[in-house]
Write an enzyme that holds these catalytic residues in place. Structure first.
Site, PDB file in Angstrom:
ATOM      1  N   ALA A 292       3.794  -1.750  -0.785  1.00 28.17           N
ATOM      2  CA  ALA A 292       5.070  -2.060  -0.277  1.00 28.17           C
ATOM      3  C   ALA A 292       6.021  -2.266  -1.523  1.00 28.17           C
ATOM      4  O   ALA A 292       5.640  -3.161  -2.219  1.00 28.17           O
ATOM      5  CB  ALA A 292       4.844  -3.186   0.651  1.00 28.17           C
ATOM      6  N   TYR A 356      14.028  -4.582 -10.231  1.00 30.08           N
ATOM      7  CA  TYR A 356      12.953  -3.433 -10.354  1.00 30.08           C
ATOM      8  C   TYR A 356      11.997  -3.576 -11.427  1.00 30.08           C
ATOM      9  O   TYR A 356      10.745  -3.750 -11.289  1.00 30.08           O
ATOM     10  CB  TYR A 356      13.434  -2.106  -9.929  1.00 30.08           C
ATOM     11  CG  TYR A 356      12.340  -1.421  -9.373  1.00 30.08           C
ATOM     12  CD1 TYR A 356      11.749  -1.276  -8.095  1.00 30.08           C
ATOM     13  CD2 TYR A 356      12.014  -0.266 -10.389  1.00 30.08           C
ATOM     14  CE1 TYR A 356      10.970  -0.368  -7.873  1.00 30.08           C
ATOM     15  CE2 TYR A 356      10.993   0.582  -9.723  1.00 30.08           C
ATOM     16  CZ  TYR A 356      10.517   0.716  -8.455  1.00 30.08           C
ATOM     17  OH  TYR A 356       9.628   1.367  -8.009  1.00 30.08           O
TER      18      TYR A 356
HETATM   19  P1  NAD Z   1       8.940   4.158   0.412  1.00 31.79           P
HETATM   20  O1  NAD Z   1      10.204   3.651   0.593  1.00 31.79           O
HETATM   21  O2  NAD Z   1       8.758   5.882   0.846  1.00 31.79           O
HETATM   22  O3  NAD Z   1       7.805   3.352   1.215  1.00 31.79           O
HETATM   23  C1  NAD Z   1       7.578   2.017   0.713  1.00 31.79           C
HETATM   24  C2  NAD Z   1       6.909   1.466   2.169  1.00 31.79           C
HETATM   25  O4  NAD Z   1       7.131  -0.029   1.872  1.00 31.79           O
HETATM   26  C3  NAD Z   1       8.000   1.582   3.375  1.00 31.79           C
HETATM   27  O5  NAD Z   1       7.365   2.062   4.499  1.00 31.79           O
HETATM   28  C4  NAD Z   1       8.817   0.126   3.660  1.00 31.79           C
HETATM   29  O6  NAD Z   1       8.727   0.076   5.140  1.00 31.79           O
HETATM   30  C5  NAD Z   1       7.557  -0.777   3.100  1.00 31.79           C
HETATM   31  N1  NAD Z   1       8.204  -2.064   2.965  1.00 31.79           N
HETATM   32  C6  NAD Z   1       9.176  -2.642   2.191  1.00 31.79           C
HETATM   33  N2  NAD Z   1       9.546  -3.649   2.118  1.00 31.79           N
HETATM   34  C7  NAD Z   1       8.347  -4.244   2.945  1.00 31.79           C
HETATM   35  C8  NAD Z   1       8.128  -5.605   3.488  1.00 31.79           C
HETATM   36  N3  NAD Z   1       8.882  -6.562   2.894  1.00 31.79           N
HETATM   37  N4  NAD Z   1       7.042  -5.639   4.119  1.00 31.79           N
HETATM   38  C9  NAD Z   1       6.145  -4.622   4.338  1.00 31.79           C
HETATM   39  N5  NAD Z   1       6.439  -3.226   4.220  1.00 31.79           N
HETATM   40  C10 NAD Z   1       7.562  -3.195   3.267  1.00 31.79           C
HETATM   41  O7  NAD Z   1       8.259   4.079  -1.007  1.00 31.79           O
HETATM   42  P2  NAD Z   1       7.507   5.159  -2.076  1.00 31.79           P
HETATM   43  O8  NAD Z   1       8.383   5.926  -2.729  1.00 31.79           O
HETATM   44  O9  NAD Z   1       6.309   5.469  -1.143  1.00 31.79           O
HETATM   45  O10 NAD Z   1       6.956   3.852  -3.148  1.00 31.79           O
HETATM   46  C11 NAD Z   1       5.892   3.171  -2.792  1.00 31.79           C
HETATM   47  C12 NAD Z   1       5.338   2.198  -4.009  1.00 31.79           C
HETATM   48  O11 NAD Z   1       5.460   2.853  -5.087  1.00 31.79           O
HETATM   49  C13 NAD Z   1       6.884   1.066  -4.138  1.00 31.79           C
HETATM   50  O12 NAD Z   1       6.207  -0.158  -4.528  1.00 31.79           O
HETATM   51  C14 NAD Z   1       7.480   1.714  -5.247  1.00 31.79           C
HETATM   52  O13 NAD Z   1       8.174   0.840  -6.148  1.00 31.79           O
HETATM   53  C15 NAD Z   1       6.287   2.610  -6.165  1.00 31.79           C
HETATM   54  N6  NAD Z   1       6.771   3.768  -6.973  1.00 31.79           N
HETATM   55  C16 NAD Z   1       7.257   4.943  -6.339  1.00 31.79           C
HETATM   56  C17 NAD Z   1       8.112   5.975  -7.312  1.00 31.79           C
HETATM   57  C18 NAD Z   1       8.410   7.184  -6.485  1.00 31.79           C
HETATM   58  O14 NAD Z   1       9.042   8.172  -7.284  1.00 31.79           O
HETATM   59  N7  NAD Z   1       8.603   7.305  -5.300  1.00 31.79           N
HETATM   60  C19 NAD Z   1       7.708   5.976  -8.685  1.00 31.79           C
HETATM   61  C20 NAD Z   1       7.169   4.512  -9.096  1.00 31.79           C
HETATM   62  C21 NAD Z   1       6.810   3.639  -8.255  1.00 31.79           C
END
Ligand code: NAD
Length: 450
Positions: A292, A356
């Site tokens: 998350a 972040y």
């Molecule tokens: P996303 O926004 O699609 O999914 C994140 C999920 O976390 C969502 O379902 C959201 O509801 C949940 N969430 C947020 N706050 C929460 C809370 N307080 N309690 C419980 N759940 C909560 O994001 P994603 O792109 O799938 O990213 C997932 C992880 O990977 C994150 O930590 C993000 O920082 C990291 N990340 C993503 C990318 C990318 O390119 N997408 C790149 C680097 C890192």
């Protein structure tokens, strides 16, 4: 997610047109199935070189054959190679580094599309003297550079530093790094060591049978893809997400046959509630994926205090609080796995992401420190740092920013949530016990944050 250039470049006639106007021509990455095969390298011809036929070379040869590969020592003229492995763990000094040249140079034009290059080197931390450390570390610059030369063919290069005696822990890493499971993991130095106590059994397929996993933020994106991969490998997966996302959460859970835990991880009672849930339902938990996370981007001058607080508490504070309880009360079982989602933004920094970037760098420090504490119980603690991943978040970026993110890596394309999920799954398996305290990037060798 649609990558127009990848689609067009897959047609031979258009590929030449695209090339002629100077645009990148990415190659469709060959990805593996969701579940580990018994012999994932079946049919693969692996060109294998070694400086000296000692323990690592013997172990590697045995593991490659066990995974179904045919190991060959001599390149044949005109043949194409899908996998090339060089063991330089036994080299001594700068002269020994010549092996890198002698092995790869003659076959550089024989590397197939989507090939895997892997170098095995000694552990720099065990070097003992500056010369040995320099020699071991030199392999990293070689791998990072060759990765940039072969990426346009969808091929990757990675490096495994093998600690003395850790050759017994190479089976799972070899299978991962030489197969389509690691399609978007590129130019990564990984250390395989003996820090964490090994489990009794290290199954290589059905690797998570009988395991219980928690994936936070599991409703969608990378979290949902991770939940699917863990479940496909046999784990019972509990997906946690905010109550407001319960419909999406239930849909994901229904797909994988797991369980839903609607909860906000920043709720002060969340750590205790999670601990109670796993103790009561399963007697403990084996795998915890702290996925998350949120972005609330603003330059620091324009960042409201609540945006700083929100990102810090979701992306870092809640993770530390949950682990404190799960580890303190031994809810995480012996031999457990913790994987945190960091980001290349935590390595290189990003404009508008002071909040972040701080959290994602904090996690890199956290896994290094926590891994040392947990090694005696056989628990490994690692982070993965994704680069540009094709998700809803990146689809919403303005075209030019999206294009820059997508193309600025050796493979000239974005990764898929499944690519990140594959790395998380690998680190969650018993066979990855040699890897702990590390942050591994899954970014196609992004040019950001070298
Ligand atoms: P996303 O926004 O699609 O999914 C994140 C999920 O976390 C969502 O379902 C959201 O509801 C949940 N969430 C947020 N706050 C929460 C809370 N307080 N309690 C419980 N759940 C909560 O994001 P994603 O792109 O799938 O990213 C997932 C992880 O990977 C994150 O930590 C993000 O920082 C990291 N990340 C993503 C990318 C990318 O390119 N997408 C790149 C680097 C890192």
């Amino acid at each position: 997610m649609s990558d127009y250039l990848l689609r067009l470049a897959s047609q031979p006639t258009l590929r030449n047109v695209i090339k002629s106007v100077g645009l990148p021509t990415p190659v469709e990455l060959k990805r593996a199935g969701t579940r580990y095969a018994d012999q994932p390298l079946a049919g693969l011809q692996v060109l294998f070189g070694t400086a000296k036929d000692a323990a690592v070379a013997t172990a590697v040869r045995g593991e490659l054959e066990g995974a179904g590969a045919t190991v060959i020592a001599q390149a044949a003229e005109g043949a194409k190679y899908d996998a090339l492995v060089l063991d330089v763990t036994e080299i001594d000094g700068v002269d020994g580094l010549k092996q890198l040249y002698s092995f790869f140079h003659p076959v550089m034009r024989q590397i197939a599309a989507n090939a895997r290059l892997l170098v095995l080197a000694s552990e720099p931390a065990e070097g003992g003297n500056p010369k040995a450390v320099a020699t071991a570390r030199a392999t990293e610059g070689f791998v990072r550079s060759i990765g940039k030369e072969i990426g346009k063919r969808g091929a990757t290069a990675n490096l495994i530093h093998v600690a003395k005696g850790a050759e017994t822990r190479l089976a799972a890493p070899l299978r991962f790094f030489l197969s389509g499971h690691s399609a978007y993991v590129d130019a990564q130095p990984v250390h395989v060591g003996l820090q964490a106590d090994a489990p009794e059994a290290m199954p290589l397929s059905g690797a998570l049978e009988g395991k219980v996993a928690l994936v936070t933020g599991g409703a969608r994106g990378i979290g949902a893809a991770t939940a699917e991969r863990l479940a496909a490998e046999g784990a019972h997966v509990v997906c946690l997400d905010i109550p407001a996302d319960e419909d999406t959460l239930n849909a994901t859970v229904a797909k994988i046959g797991g369980a839903a835990l609607p909860m906000d991880i920043t709720d002060p009672s969340a750590p205790e509630k999670i601990a109670t849930y796993f103790k009561e339902q399963h007697g403990g938990v084996d795998i915890v994926v702290h996925n998350a996370g949120v972005t609330r981007d603003k330059t620091l001058a324009n960042m409201k205090e609540h945006l700083w607080d929100m990102v810090l508490s979701i992306n870092l504070g809640a993770i530390l609080a949950i682990d404190e309880v799960l580890l303190g009360d031994k809810v995480i079982n012996d031999g457990g796995r913790i994987v945190c989602l960091s980001s290349i933004g935590g390595i290189a920094g990003n404009m508008g992401q002071t909040n972040y970037g701080a959290t994602k760098a904090g996690l890199i420090g956290y896994v290094a420190a926590q891994s040392a504490e947990q090694a005696k119980r056989g628990i490994t603690v690692n982070a993965v740092a994704p680069g540009f991943i094709e998700t809803r978040m990146t689809a919403e970026m303005p075209f030019m920013i999206r294009e820059a993110g997508r193309r600025m890596n050796s493979l000239s394309q974005g990764g898929h949530p499944e690519d990140v999920a594959e790395l998380i799954k690998f680190l969650s398996t018993p066979g990855a016990v040699g890897i702990t305290g590390q942050t591994i990037r899954v970014c196609g060798q992004s040019l950001i944050g070298a």
